[in-house]
Scaffold this motif. Structure first.
Motif, PDB file in Angstrom:
ATOM      1  N   VAL A 492       0.899  -1.300  -0.008  1.00  0.00           N
ATOM      2  CA  VAL A 492      -0.091  -0.107   0.104  1.00  0.00           C
ATOM      3  C   VAL A 492       0.767   1.321   0.031  1.00  0.00           C
ATOM      4  O   VAL A 492       1.931   1.306   0.285  1.00  0.00           O
ATOM      5  CB  VAL A 492      -1.086  -0.090   1.205  1.00  0.00           C
ATOM      6  CG1 VAL A 492      -1.966  -1.238   1.102  1.00  0.00           C
ATOM      7  CG2 VAL A 492      -0.233   0.037   2.516  1.00  0.00           C
ATOM      8  N   MET A 493       0.402   2.449  -0.464  1.00  0.00           N
ATOM      9  CA  MET A 493       1.193   3.631  -0.633  1.00  0.00           C
ATOM     10  C   MET A 493       0.030   4.840  -0.522  1.00  0.00           C
ATOM     11  O   MET A 493      -1.115   4.685  -1.302  1.00  0.00           O
ATOM     12  CB  MET A 493       1.927   3.706  -1.839  1.00  0.00           C
ATOM     13  CG  MET A 493       2.734   5.096  -1.929  1.00  0.00           C
ATOM     14  SD  MET A 493       3.653   5.132  -3.529  1.00  0.00           S
ATOM     15  CE  MET A 493       2.591   5.633  -4.488  1.00  0.00           C
ATOM     16  N   LEU A 494       0.192   5.753   0.346  1.00  0.00           N
ATOM     17  CA  LEU A 494      -0.679   6.821   0.529  1.00  0.00           C
ATOM     18  C   LEU A 494      -0.243   7.857  -0.704  1.00  0.00           C
ATOM     19  O   LEU A 494       0.833   7.945  -1.202  1.00  0.00           O
ATOM     20  CB  LEU A 494      -0.293   7.662   1.786  1.00  0.00           C
ATOM     21  CG  LEU A 494      -1.199   6.818   2.962  1.00  0.00           C
ATOM     22  CD1 LEU A 494      -0.592   7.472   4.262  1.00  0.00           C
ATOM     23  CD2 LEU A 494      -2.560   7.030   3.161  1.00  0.00           C
ATOM     24  N   HIS A 495      -1.261   8.586  -1.209  1.00  0.00           N
ATOM     25  CA  HIS A 495      -1.226   9.264  -2.446  1.00  0.00           C
ATOM     26  C   HIS A 495      -2.270  10.502  -2.334  1.00  0.00           C
ATOM     27  O   HIS A 495      -3.247  10.410  -1.515  1.00  0.00           O
ATOM     28  CB  HIS A 495      -1.582   8.351  -3.645  1.00  0.00           C
ATOM     29  CG  HIS A 495      -1.220   8.865  -4.931  1.00  0.00           C
ATOM     30  ND1 HIS A 495      -0.008   9.394  -5.317  1.00  0.00           N
ATOM     31  CD2 HIS A 495      -2.111   8.859  -6.262  1.00  0.00           C
ATOM     32  CE1 HIS A 495      -0.147   9.787  -6.574  1.00  0.00           C
ATOM     33  NE2 HIS A 495      -1.099   9.568  -6.946  1.00  0.00           N
ATOM     34  N   ASN A 496      -1.831  11.613  -3.199  1.00  0.00           N
ATOM     35  CA  ASN A 496      -2.749  12.873  -3.426  1.00  0.00           C
ATOM     36  C   ASN A 496      -3.199  13.275  -2.007  1.00  0.00           C
ATOM     37  O   ASN A 496      -4.536  13.213  -1.740  1.00  0.00           O
ATOM     38  CB  ASN A 496      -4.155  12.242  -4.259  1.00  0.00           C
ATOM     39  CG  ASN A 496      -4.995  13.379  -4.592  1.00  0.00           C
ATOM     40  OD1 ASN A 496      -4.414  14.698  -4.725  1.00  0.00           O
ATOM     41  ND2 ASN A 496      -5.984  13.237  -4.800  1.00  0.00           N
ATOM     42  N   GLU A 497      -2.199  13.783  -1.362  1.00  0.00           N
ATOM     43  CA  GLU A 497      -2.414  14.599  -0.114  1.00  0.00           C
ATOM     44  C   GLU A 497      -3.170  13.467   0.837  1.00  0.00           C
ATOM     45  O   GLU A 497      -4.034  14.169   1.874  1.00  0.00           O
ATOM     46  CB  GLU A 497      -3.342  15.767  -0.104  1.00  0.00           C
ATOM     47  CG  GLU A 497      -2.804  16.975  -0.865  1.00  0.00           C
ATOM     48  CD  GLU A 497      -3.314  18.177  -0.740  1.00  0.00           C
ATOM     49  OE1 GLU A 497      -4.668  18.151  -0.918  1.00  0.00           O
ATOM     50  OE2 GLU A 497      -2.910  19.409  -0.870  1.00  0.00           O
ATOM     51  N   ASP A 498      -2.525  12.306   0.916  1.00  0.00           N
ATOM     52  CA  ASP A 498      -3.152  11.219   1.811  1.00  0.00           C
ATOM     53  C   ASP A 498      -4.717  11.022   1.869  1.00  0.00           C
ATOM     54  O   ASP A 498      -5.191  10.366   2.575  1.00  0.00           O
ATOM     55  CB  ASP A 498      -2.700  11.541   3.312  1.00  0.00           C
ATOM     56  CG  ASP A 498      -1.387  11.621   3.741  1.00  0.00           C
ATOM     57  OD1 ASP A 498      -0.593  11.101   2.890  1.00  0.00           O
ATOM     58  OD2 ASP A 498      -0.999  12.152   4.677  1.00  0.00           O
ATOM     59  N   ARG A 499      -5.133  11.445   0.690  1.00  0.00           N
ATOM     60  CA  ARG A 499      -6.647  11.157   0.411  1.00  0.00           C
ATOM     61  C   ARG A 499      -6.845   9.847  -0.252  1.00  0.00           C
ATOM     62  O   ARG A 499      -7.940   9.141  -0.022  1.00  0.00           O
ATOM     63  CB  ARG A 499      -7.261  12.285  -0.547  1.00  0.00           C
ATOM     64  CG  ARG A 499      -7.204  13.634   0.008  1.00  0.00           C
ATOM     65  CD  ARG A 499      -7.708  14.726  -0.971  1.00  0.00           C
ATOM     66  NE  ARG A 499      -7.796  15.939  -0.066  1.00  0.00           N
ATOM     67  CZ  ARG A 499      -8.027  17.223  -0.952  1.00  0.00           C
ATOM     68  NH1 ARG A 499      -8.577  17.020  -2.163  1.00  0.00           N
ATOM     69  NH2 ARG A 499      -8.093  18.390  -0.238  1.00  0.00           N
ATOM     70  N   ASN A 500      -5.807   9.325  -0.608  1.00  0.00           N
ATOM     71  CA  ASN A 500      -5.821   8.072  -1.586  1.00  0.00           C
ATOM     72  C   ASN A 500      -5.092   7.193  -0.966  1.00  0.00           C
ATOM     73  O   ASN A 500      -3.853   7.451  -0.327  1.00  0.00           O
ATOM     74  CB  ASN A 500      -5.780   8.140  -2.978  1.00  0.00           C
ATOM     75  CG  ASN A 500      -6.879   9.073  -3.894  1.00  0.00           C
ATOM     76  OD1 ASN A 500      -7.924   9.113  -3.340  1.00  0.00           O
ATOM     77  ND2 ASN A 500      -6.503   9.690  -4.826  1.00  0.00           N
TER      78      ASN A 500
END
Length: 821
Positions: A492-500
């Protein structure tokens, strides 16, 4: 003896009982008969001694606690508020000394003239000869002291053999009697002997314990410390005994070539004394090629084979030219680990031996002849295995060393619900899992103070509180594809200002999924490429997840590429694909703040790029071990690669040559300039002690730097088995021995990472628990910290039940905040 043994059974009693036995009154001294620091120090004028059970099976502690007279504690507290007394002296830790009950303490009881009885044990963290002494008050009956001594031996038996003391014979318990040692020195400054010599052991010789001496003063000094041979016979069966004496040596297999053969001293790491003990003053250490990429290390004399082992990465080789030594591990078939040291006469001899052993190890790992690689690459491999300091540079020399202390007042003891259901009552702290899944990954938020823990097809969401704790926020109960297929994310990887959250499904490597964290469900399925799978992926740059940057990077086994979710059809950007004809077996990727890229492989080599679509600027040769994780400092200077049994720290800054001042990402290293690698591993002695405690070898989780915008990297965190391990970058670069701190848990650590913007708080996922630990709680690796201090958490707070198995166990900062969800 029979009566006392039955009394011991009653004392051990129920597993919920914390204190087994207690001597209520006495004085605690620290006696240093050979130290210029002072002969005798009174630690506690009034104190009690007890033996306590820990939360781990077969582990017990000897505890000496300060006793206050009525009203004394309140008076001291008032004086402390007025500034007349150091407030630190009033805390719980300052009022108590704990010692793991291990045979290394050489715990013993002595009856002196009159009615004085003394308990004594070695100070394992002090100088040679230092002992603690608990002088019992005359009101304590002799039978109480005898009973205490018996329980102490029973506890030591249980720790050593991992069996209940009821299985021990009288002879077994007698093996923990150390009456044959030299008399316990008097615990009074009035009896301080006049030392005719000062303790000025040579730094090289102080590493070893040997029966041979070259100076009279040294011989006399050693004579005070060396115990005579144990006259007590033991009848322990081999099946029961965990004998940590040197194992029987194997004979030399038939060899096709000798790569090195040198004369050296042989030393063995002795667990009870915690030192290397000389076994033979002159042995021949031979490295041979057995054919078919198999190699062998034989240490022998004309009439004895001391040891023979295959040369593989697990021997954890460490070369130290300061002490002219080579230290390594030996593993037996039952999983036991031992540590050996070869000491050579001069640099030239050690250098020849090192060349032969590194050739064997490199060829075994790479299945390629050492002669086929360039001299520069050989030097790189040799530098990685040398125990030397690296060039820090001016920017790191200013990093201040801080002694961190944990503030007990900041601890929040409120119980926290462990099930991930928001309608639970606050005091529900059930710890037993309701499913067979375990926690396996952590994604730490950069933009928002959240952490996401993957457990099967569920994801737990935790909030980071200002007090350095985790607070359960919500539970994403089902991770499923847009088509409704339930799956457990591989990565898993957080993405787009931690929104995704970008997810990968193990059974479909050519696709990735996007979860919208506001809705808690997967909303997109991305086909990356029909023929190019995703081995792993990383953000466009170090802090990209804090922005709206839509693209990110991915690697297959032989390709590096950009993924753009905005494309129709396949999401791989063809114009920014770097594909290799041969299978490079890429395994890990990391990026810097500027977007420089580091790619590692299962072969062990690393490539550095300044952008996609071109050849690597720098190619670092392989040591041979697969790289399972990669991180890089924000400025790109420091590379951190994780292998199974060690980490590799590489300085990419070029300090000489035509590209001086440039990073390896920007320009290739010139012929007269080479990167500086440093192999970070546990010392072979600690590897042996870890294996003794857990019956497992070293297997590191992917190591990480602390990270934060504008923050400097100062620490490295990783884990192996039940231990989290933190390296101080400054100590590593200055060449400190064992520059790491540890903390042991009762279960294996599944994942770990720093809280964003901090090098103080570490988030740890255990199989059924998640917590945030203050780095100040980590300790130096000693016998006690390696064994684990499982009693301290249970001791905090009078309302807390003693073990995590208790149904109403209350939780503190360093306890679990969550379990199955």
């Amino acid at each position: 003896m029979f009566v006392l043994r039955n009394v011991g059974k009653l004392i051990f009693g129920s597993s919920n009982q914390e204190t087994l036995i207690e001597l209520p009154q006495g004085q605690l001294y620290l006696v240093r008969p050979l130290s210029p620091k002072g002969y005798s120090e009174l630690i506690f004028k009034d104190s009690s001694a007890c033996i306590r059970r820990t939360a781990q099976d077969f582990q017990y502690q000897l505890v000496i606690r300060r006793v206050y007279e009525e009203g004394e504690a309140e008076l001291l507290d008032e004086e402390g508020e007025d500034g007349e007394v150091d407030p630190d002296s009033l805390d719980t830790e300052g009022d108590e000394k704990t010692f793991l009950l291990d045979e290394a303490l050489h715990f013993r009881v002595e009856n002196r003239e009159g009615s004085e009885r003394v308990l004594a044990w070695r100070d394992l963290s002090g100088d040679a000869g230092d002992v603690y002494e608990f002088v019992c008050d005359t009101s304590i009956k002799p039978s109480e002291v005898e009973q205490f001594d018996l329980v102490a031996r029973q506890c030591q038996y249980e720790r050593k053999y991992r069996q209940p003391h009821t299985t021990a014979s009288d002879e077994d318990l007698q093996s923990f009697v150390f009456d044959h040692e030299y008399p316990i020195p008097p615990a009074s400054p009035l009896h301080s002997p006049t030392l005719q010599v000062t303790r000025s052991l040579d730094s090289v010789d102080s590493m070893f314990s040997s029966t041979k001496h070259t100076a009279n003063s040294g011989a006399k000094r050693e004579k005070l410390l060396e115990p005579v041979d144990d006259p007590v016979p033991t009848t322990l069966s081999k099946a029961k005994e965990r004998d940590m004496a040197p194992p029987e040596g194997a004979s030399q297999p038939e060899a096709v070539e000798i790569l090195a053969a040198e004369v050296a001293e042989l030393h063995f790491f002795d667990f009870p004394s915690g030192a290397f003990v000389q076994q033979d003053a002159s042995v021949t250490a031979t490295v041979t090629d057995l054919g078919n990429w198999k190699y062998w290390l034989q240490v022998s004399t004309a009439d004895k084979d001391w040891l023979g082992i295959p040369i593989v990465a697990d021997i954890n080789p460490v070369f130290n030219f300061e002490f002219l030594s080579f230290i390594f591990n030996q593993f037996s078939e039952d999983g036991s680990a031992y540590s050996w040291l070869l000491r050579f006469k001069d640099d030239a001899t050690l250098t020849r031996f090192q060349e032969g052993l590194l050739q064997a190890l490199w060829e075994q790992l790479n299945e390629m002849k050492w002669s086929k690689i360039k001299d520069k690459e050989r030097d790189y491999v040799a530098d990685a295995f040398n125990d030397l300091a690296m060039d820090e540079g001016e920017d790191l020399q200013t990093v201040e060393e801080e002694e961190e202390e944990f503030d007990e007042e900041e601890e929040d003891d409120r119980p926290v619900s462990e099930r991930y259901d928001s309608d639970e009552e606050d005091d529900d702290v059930e710890t037993k899992p309701k499913d067979k899944e375990v926690n396996k990954q952590i994604a730490v938020g950069y933009k928002h103070d959240r952490s996401f823990v993957v457990r099967g097809s569920k994801i737990g969401v935790f909030k980071h509180t200002p007090k350095g704790q985790l607070e359960f926020s919500t539970n994403i109960s089902k991770v499923e594809t847009p088509g409704g297929e339930l799956f457990s994310p591989k990565k898993v990887m957080l993405h787009n200002e931690d929104r995704n959250l970008i997810l990968q499904k193990d059974s479909d490597p050519n696709k990735l999924y996007r979860m919208d964290l506001e809705y808690g469900k997967v909303v997109d399925e991305w086909n990356i490429h029909e023929d190019i799978p995703v081995v792993t992926f990383a953000p466009e740059n170090k802090f990209a997840q804090m922005t709206h940057e839509p693209t990110f990077l991915g690697v297959s086994h032989n390709a590096l590429y950009r993924v753009d979710p905005r494309l129709s059809g396949s999401k791989l950007v063809d114009a920014q694909l770097k594909q290799y004809a041969s299978k490079n077996d890429f395994s890990a990727i990391a990026t810097t703040e500027k977007g420089y890229i580091a790619v590692a492989s299962n072969k062990g080599d690393i490539r550095l790029f300044d952008r996609l679509g071109i050849n690597a600027k720098t190619h670092l040769p392989a040591l041979g071990d697969p790289i399972v994780g990669m991180d890089v400092s924000a400025d790109g200077r420091w590379l951190l690669a994780t292998c199974k049994t060690y980490l590799l720290l590489v300085d990419t800054l070029q300090k000489t040559g035509k590209n001086e001042g440039k990073l390896g990402f920007e320009k290739s290293f010139a012929a007269d300039s080479k990167p500086q690698p440093r192999r970070l591993g546990l010392t072979p002695e600690h590897v042996a002690q870890f294996a003794y405690e857990t019956q497992k070898g070293v297997d590191f989780t992917p190591a990480k730097f602390n990270v934060g915008e504008g923050a400097e990297e100062t620490s490295i965190i990783t884990a192996t088995g039940p231990y989290i391990i933190e390296w101080s970058l400054k100590k590593v670069l200055s060449g400190k021995k064992a520059p790491y701190m540890i903390k042991r848990y009762t279960d294996d650590v599944k994942a770990d990472d720093f809280k964003f913007g901090s090098d103080k708080n570490v988030i740890v996922a255990l199989p059924h628990e998640v917590n945030m630990v203050d780095k100040a709680r980590l300790k130096k690796p000693t016998r006690e910290s390696i064994a684990g201090d499982f009693l301290s958490a249970a001791r905090r707070g009078s309302g807390r039940i003693s073990t995590p198995q208790s149904g109403r166990y209350k939780l503190g900062r360093d306890d679990i905040v969550n379990s199955p969800f």
